[in-house]
Write a protein that holds these residues in place. Structure first.
Motif, mmCIF file in Angstrom:
data_model
loop_
_atom_site.group_PDB
_atom_site.id
_atom_site.type_symbol
_atom_site.label_atom_id
_atom_site.label_comp_id
_atom_site.label_asym_id
_atom_site.label_seq_id
_atom_site.Cartn_x
_atom_site.Cartn_y
_atom_site.Cartn_z
ATOM 1 N N HIS A 513 -3.089 -11.702 -9.387
ATOM 2 C CA HIS A 513 -2.446 -12.722 -8.588
ATOM 3 C C HIS A 513 -2.875 -12.714 -7.241
ATOM 4 N N GLY A 514 -3.314 -11.551 -6.552
ATOM 5 C CA GLY A 514 -3.942 -11.462 -5.329
ATOM 6 C C GLY A 514 -2.962 -11.580 -4.084
ATOM 7 N N ARG A 515 -1.468 -11.313 -4.589
ATOM 8 C CA ARG A 515 -0.758 -11.328 -3.406
ATOM 9 C C ARG A 515 -0.453 -10.327 -2.752
ATOM 10 N N PHE A 516 -0.626 -10.091 -1.523
ATOM 11 C CA PHE A 516 -0.660 -8.872 -0.657
ATOM 12 C C PHE A 516 0.702 -8.962 0.273
ATOM 13 N N LEU A 517 1.239 -8.092 0.332
ATOM 14 C CA LEU A 517 2.644 -7.709 1.366
ATOM 15 C C LEU A 517 2.012 -6.793 2.490
ATOM 16 N N THR A 518 2.535 -7.057 3.631
ATOM 17 C CA THR A 518 2.126 -6.142 4.852
ATOM 18 C C THR A 518 3.566 -5.417 5.264
ATOM 19 N N VAL A 519 3.221 -4.229 5.080
ATOM 20 C CA VAL A 519 4.445 -3.108 5.191
ATOM 21 C C VAL A 519 4.136 -1.942 6.561
ATOM 22 N N GLN A 520 5.126 -1.731 6.906
ATOM 23 C CA GLN A 520 4.773 -0.505 7.887
ATOM 24 C C GLN A 520 5.144 0.675 7.677
ATOM 25 N N GLU A 521 4.507 1.527 8.178
ATOM 26 C CA GLU A 521 4.846 3.249 7.986
ATOM 27 C C GLU A 521 4.246 3.937 9.350
ATOM 28 N N ASN A 522 5.427 4.466 9.817
ATOM 29 C CA ASN A 522 5.273 5.262 11.133
ATOM 30 C C ASN A 522 4.428 4.358 12.169
ATOM 31 N N GLY A 523 4.676 3.101 12.299
ATOM 32 C CA GLY A 523 4.141 2.516 13.423
ATOM 33 C C GLY A 523 2.769 1.689 13.005
ATOM 34 N N LEU A 524 2.294 2.163 11.767
ATOM 35 C CA LEU A 524 1.049 1.455 10.957
ATOM 36 C C LEU A 524 1.555 0.392 10.125
ATOM 37 N N ARG A 525 0.688 -0.624 10.060
ATOM 38 C CA ARG A 525 0.521 -1.722 9.117
ATOM 39 C C ARG A 525 -0.278 -1.436 7.910
ATOM 40 N N PHE A 526 0.261 -1.827 6.766
ATOM 41 C CA PHE A 526 -0.742 -1.533 5.479
ATOM 42 C C PHE A 526 -0.444 -2.878 4.432
ATOM 43 N N LEU A 527 -1.439 -3.234 3.967
ATOM 44 C CA LEU A 527 -1.303 -3.953 2.791
ATOM 45 C C LEU A 527 -1.144 -3.650 1.668
ATOM 46 N N VAL A 528 -0.222 -3.966 0.793
ATOM 47 C CA VAL A 528 0.093 -3.629 -0.566
ATOM 48 C C VAL A 528 0.011 -4.582 -1.633
ATOM 49 N N ASN A 529 -0.196 -4.544 -2.798
ATOM 50 C CA ASN A 529 -0.187 -5.349 -3.802
ATOM 51 C C ASN A 529 0.621 -4.667 -4.917
ATOM 52 N N LEU A 530 2.036 -5.298 -5.178
ATOM 53 C CA LEU A 530 2.850 -4.747 -6.040
ATOM 54 C C LEU A 530 2.508 -5.232 -7.490
ATOM 55 N N GLU A 531 1.912 -6.213 -7.864
ATOM 56 C CA GLU A 531 1.588 -6.773 -9.192
ATOM 57 C C GLU A 531 0.261 -6.483 -9.746
ATOM 58 N N ASP A 532 -0.730 -6.486 -9.017
ATOM 59 C CA ASP A 532 -2.144 -6.162 -9.624
ATOM 60 C C ASP A 532 -2.458 -5.050 -10.330
ATOM 61 N N TYR A 533 -1.865 -3.846 -9.774
ATOM 62 C CA TYR A 533 -2.427 -2.445 -10.208
ATOM 63 C C TYR A 533 -1.103 -1.642 -10.493
ATOM 64 N N LEU A 534 -1.307 -0.762 -11.218
ATOM 65 C CA LEU A 534 -0.313 0.274 -11.499
ATOM 66 C C LEU A 534 0.364 0.931 -10.597
ATOM 67 N N ASP A 535 -0.617 1.196 -9.421
ATOM 68 C CA ASP A 535 -0.248 1.637 -8.060
ATOM 69 C C ASP A 535 -0.411 0.687 -7.027
ATOM 70 N N THR A 536 -0.105 0.835 -5.832
ATOM 71 C CA THR A 536 0.116 -0.486 -4.984
ATOM 72 C C THR A 536 -0.596 -0.413 -3.619
ATOM 73 N N GLY A 537 -1.456 0.546 -3.677
ATOM 74 C CA GLY A 537 -2.375 0.774 -2.592
ATOM 75 C C GLY A 537 -1.967 1.607 -1.493
ATOM 76 N N LEU A 538 -0.474 2.192 -1.675
ATOM 77 C CA LEU A 538 0.192 3.106 -0.636
ATOM 78 C C LEU A 538 0.812 4.074 -1.519
ATOM 79 N N PHE A 539 0.266 5.315 -1.508
ATOM 80 C CA PHE A 539 0.865 6.474 -2.119
ATOM 81 C C PHE A 539 1.999 7.161 -1.180
ATOM 82 N N LEU A 540 3.364 6.497 -1.713
ATOM 83 C CA LEU A 540 4.274 7.219 -0.745
ATOM 84 C C LEU A 540 4.653 8.471 -0.593
ATOM 85 N N ASP A 541 4.179 9.228 -1.959
ATOM 86 C CA ASP A 541 4.384 10.682 -1.646
ATOM 87 C C ASP A 541 3.534 11.307 -0.695
#
Length: 718
Positions: A513-541
């Protein structure tokens, strides 16, 4: 020569297809039977079958019949036949025998009796006997014993017709050429090609399917470039008639190649692509089919509006791969078909129909085929919305839910409230809300707060002891509850099934799908993809592990191995690292890492992104003072075809850690992390190092219920 009684053999389940093919060649007497097709033909017609049949294994001309209840009777009957009319004493021969419901059950012993009979007859009449040549003899004799009746035949092909002469190299478990041709014929490729359609094989291996497709579309006789024929050594061979057939076939091939359409084969293995190109050249088709190394997720039609046939023979848990690793591959294949090949036909051969069900497409018909000893199904799809089958179960309305659904809803609300204060204090916008807290609802639920709230749901694969219908119902209840409790539209709840993964499978693409969202973590911004991969690009643990890397990075040169999307690199760069180096095998993830750096205004020459196999990269000396801080977070197990060797983090931990230490400055720090649940650090083998377990300190609040989500050590030289 009068009409000959002939029999063309075929693989099981292809007898009907072969009979149709022979009738199309003008043999009206073709009669389907077990194991092949019986027909009568002139010698020229029998030759034509040899040259043009894409499905047959052998073409047999019957020489004689006789009763053979005993080995002695078999010998006498064979010795009575005038073999000198068919070969000379100076030639070579071989005998193949098969036996069905006969007293002579040992095929090797029966073949030996026929060999002796032929040799003895020549010795008695000519004082000289022909030699036996197991490989490519001048004459190949075929003996069929059925209920003590022997049929002796001449094998005009000499060896199986699937050996077209172009394939010397093969990827693992290659298709036989006549099975590949049968797949294409069953998939209506001749009609698709005639209408100008293209062909794509996204898992082409050594290229057999695209090459056979080119031969069909170009009207090229499959046997035209064979180097060996059993008929050429036959004393009754009609050389003039054979040459006339060859001349006709060459002329048809030249005309057919002029109108050949677009055929493409892709494979992620560069060795397979090299083999495919070599096979293509031997088939005389260099430049006629495009072969390219490409990931399955990147396969797409070459032109807008183009249609045709997608054909694939993915692994199915036998001989290739592990069955547990394959559902994601089939799901990805189905996703690529749904998203990129609307309006195309597709044909997928599988030995495991259950894997076919993971593709998210409804087959409109299927054929049964044998791939060697494996009983397979050829699934046919008309790719389009009407064939789509959603993997996502339909949410269950409130009125149909059981009491467990209320418990699940209460737990979600309780967890959301309990984490609220912590989230505000820690500036956490992406977190795990629920992780199989209630065993009956075996889900992981993650929240991603972007411009809107997104809910990322993964169902843990149920053990075999759980009733799948009950598990399905509870999942439908959960999918109904989640939008209500979390106040999101149903379309913002994204669902996946999380099976046990091996190697790089968690990084395999599921869609495009190629749809990326911009999320924040500790003041940094990251792109995540919730659809195209099993993992999203950001390991929350790993949130607190990343924070630690950032805290340690000030004034240090930082190396991020197996860097994935570079989130730890962003922490290090913001933390004041003098320079960073991120190494990963995937260009896709390195590009993603670059975008994450740019999103935080951290790009620049001080932050290197290196596409390489980390194991090979570590083994190559690098000049310089070494790195002051290394973050090492390898996959638990990797068998990537692009890597030069396999990686098992439990088995290879000592060598891997020491290879990383070779890049570490004398006073440097190595942060080593792994998600392998049962990992045990080999402290004895690493006794010369100070290894401090910091797992508890790096376990985020939202993962406290699952303390084995990862393990982490700070490693320094003593």
């Amino acid at each position: 020569m009068s009409d000959l009684a002939c029999f063309a053999t075929a693989p099981r389940y292809l007898e009907t297809l072969l009979a149709d093919e022979l009738r199309a060649l003008g043999l009206a007497t073709a009669r389907e039977t077990r194991g092949g097709v019986a027909f009568t033909a002139t010698l020229a017609e029998a030759y034509r079958v040899c040259l043009w049949s894409r499905v047959a294994n052998r073409v047999l001309v019957t020489l004689t019949h006789f009763p053979a209840p005993t080995p002695e009777a078999l010998y006498e009957g064979a010795a009575a036949f005038p073999w000198e009319e068919h070969l000379t004493p100076e030639q070579t021969f071989a005998v193949h025998l098969d036996s069905v419901q006969s007293q002579i059950g040992d095929s090797r012993y029966g073949a030996l009796k026929v060999k002796d009979a032929i040799a003895d007859r020549f010795r008695q009449r000519c004082s000289q006997r022909p030699s036996v040549a197991p490989e490519r003899p001048d004459i190949q004799v075929h003996v069929h014993l059925h209920r003590d009746e022997a049929t002796l035949s001449l094998d005009l092909a000499g060896e199986s017709l699937h050996r077209r002469g172009y394939r010397e190299q093969g990827a693992a478990a290659p298709l036989k050429e006549n099975l590949a041709a049968a797949i294409l014929l069953r998939a209506d490729w001749p009609a698709i090609a005639a209408a100008g359609g293209g062909l794509v094989d996204p898992l082409c291996g050594s290229g057999t399917l695209p090459i056979e497709a080119a031969l069909i579309a170009a009207d090229s006789a499959p046997g035209l470039r064979r180097p060996y024929w059993g008929l050429l050594g036959w004393r009754q061979h009609d050389a003039h008639g054979w040459q006339a057939l060859l001349d006709e076939a060459w002329e048809r091939r030249r005309a057919g190649l002029a109108g050949l359409g677009r055929l493409r084969g892709y494979d992620r293995d560069p060795g397979a692509i090299r083999a495919a190109l070599a096979n293509l050249a031997r088939a005389g088709l260099a430049g006629r089919v495009h072969f390219e190394r490409r990931e399955l997720a990147e396969v797409a039609p070459g032109r807008n509006g183009e249609t045709g046939l997608v054909v694939a023979n993915p692994p199915y848990g036998e001989r290739l791969g592990e069955a547990a690793e394959l559902p994601a591959l089939y799901a990805l294949l189905g996703a690529r078909l749904r998203e990129g090949f609307d309006g195309w036909q597709a044909a997928v051969l599988t030995g495991n129909p259950d894997l076919g069900k993971t593709m998210g497409l409804r087959a409109h018909r299927h054929h049964r085929l044998m791939n060697g000893p494996l009983d397979c199904r050829l699934l046919h799809f008309r790719v389009g919305p009407e064939a789509h089958v959603s993997d996502r179960p339909r949410p269950l309305p409130a009125a149909e839910r059981g009491p467990g659904a209320a418990m699940f809803a209460n737990r979600l609300a309780k967890n959301l409230k309990a984490l609220a204060k912590w989230r505000r204090r820690e500036q956490v916008d992406c977190f795990r809300l629920y992780d199989a807290d209630l065993p009956e609802y075996a889900l992981a639920v993650d929240i991603y707060e972007a411009e809107r709230r997104w809910v990322h749901v993964q169902e843990y694969e149920a053990p075999a002891t759980i009733d799948p219908r009950a598990a399905r119902r509870r999942l439908r209840e959960a999918l109904g509850v989640l939008p209500e409790v979390l106040a999101v539209p149903d379309g913002q709840v994204l669902f996946k099934v999380r099976r046990q993964q091996k190697g790089s499978n968690q990084y395999q693409r599921l869609a495009q799908h190629g749809r990326f969202l911009t999320v924040q973590e500790n003041g940094l911004r990251f792109l995540v993809n919730l659809e195209d991969y099993l993992d999203t690009g950001l390991f929350l643990d790993h949130r607190d592990v990343r924070r630690l890397v950032g805290e340690l990075a000030a004034g240090r040169r930082v190396l991020n191995l197996f860097g994935y999307t570079g989130t730890a690199t962003c922490y290090a760069a913001r933390g004041g690292a003098l320079a960073t180096t991120t190494v990963d095998l995937s260009n896709t993830y390195l590009e993603w890492a670059g975008r994450n750096l740019a999103l935080n205004d951290l790009s620049g020459p001080r932050h290197r992104l290196i596409q390489a196999d980390c194991l090979q990269w570590l083994a190559t000396p690098e000049p310089g003072p070494g790195y002051d801080l290394i973050f090492l977070d390898p996959p638990s197990f990797s068998t990537s075809k692009r890597m030069q060797e396999t990686l098992d983090v439990q088995r290879d931990q000592v060598a891997l850690i020491r290879a990383a230490l070779a890049r570490l400055a004398p006073e440097g720090i190595l942060i080593f992390s792994t998600n392998r649940r049962r990992f045990r650090l080999d402290a004895e083998a690493l006794a010369e190092l100070r290894c401090t377990d910091i797992t508890a300190a790096t376990l985020p609040r939202d993962f406290a219920r699952n303390p084995r989500i990862h393990q982490c050590w700070r490693i320094e030289r003593r």
